[in-house]
Design an enzyme around this catalytic site. Structure first.
Site, mmCIF file in Angstrom:
data_model
loop_
_atom_site.group_PDB
_atom_site.id
_atom_site.type_symbol
_atom_site.label_atom_id
_atom_site.label_comp_id
_atom_site.label_asym_id
_atom_site.label_seq_id
_atom_site.Cartn_x
_atom_site.Cartn_y
_atom_site.Cartn_z
ATOM 1 N N ALA A 86 0.513 -1.257 0.118
ATOM 2 C CA ALA A 86 -0.227 0.219 -0.002
ATOM 3 C C ALA A 86 0.605 1.360 -0.003
ATOM 4 C CB ALA A 86 -1.149 -0.084 1.465
ATOM 5 N N CYS A 87 0.839 2.122 -0.875
ATOM 6 C CA CYS A 87 1.232 3.629 -0.467
ATOM 7 C C CYS A 87 0.333 4.660 -0.337
ATOM 8 C CB CYS A 87 2.000 3.732 -2.153
ATOM 9 S SG CYS A 87 0.855 3.512 -3.826
ATOM 10 N N VAL A 88 0.961 5.708 -0.560
ATOM 11 C CA VAL A 88 0.417 6.598 -0.197
ATOM 12 C C VAL A 88 -0.441 7.206 -1.614
ATOM 13 C CG1 VAL A 88 -0.263 9.487 0.055
ATOM 14 C CG2 VAL A 88 1.800 7.760 0.941
#
Length: 118
Positions: free
Chosen positions: A14-16
């Site tokens: 998961a990234c921003v």
């Protein structure tokens, strides 16, 4: 899911922004696990929501968990009793072999062991 035998791992990426890095990390992890002959199931938490959700049974069965994330995960409490390596996506993408080394160490560690890489 990669079907190659050996150890069974689960991971969350998961990234921003929930777009490119989330899926780049998942793809890179698939390739690394194929080389190691590890079976892996990867949950992505991205712009499309949660895909390939890891169940409590998946996590219980796993020899190790990888949390590859730059954000707080939805459902992070699922992993509290698991052995896991936690690392930011950019660190993972730059130094994937360091993460694989940490997983190897984790595989012989007691349950509830948590390794954080930076």
């Amino acid at each position: 899911m990669t079907i190659t035998g050996g150890r069974f791992l689960v991971a969350v990426t998961a990234c921003v922004s929930g777009v490119a890095h989330t899926y780049m990390a998942a793809e890179q992890l698939e390739k690394l696990c194929q080389k190691e002959k590890w079976l892996i199931k990867i949950e992505t938490q991205g712009a499309l929501g949660i895909e390939n959700y890891l169940t409590v049974e998946d996590i219980r069965r796993a020899d190790a968990v990888l949390l590859i994330t730059d954000i707080e995960l939805d459902g992070a409490e699922r992993f509290i009793h698991a052995r896991y390596v936690q690392v930011g996506i950019n660190v993972f993408l730059r130094k994937p072999q360091n993460v694989i080394g940490a997983v190897r160490k984790l595989l012989s560690a007691p349950q509830h062991t948590h390794i954080t890489l930076s």
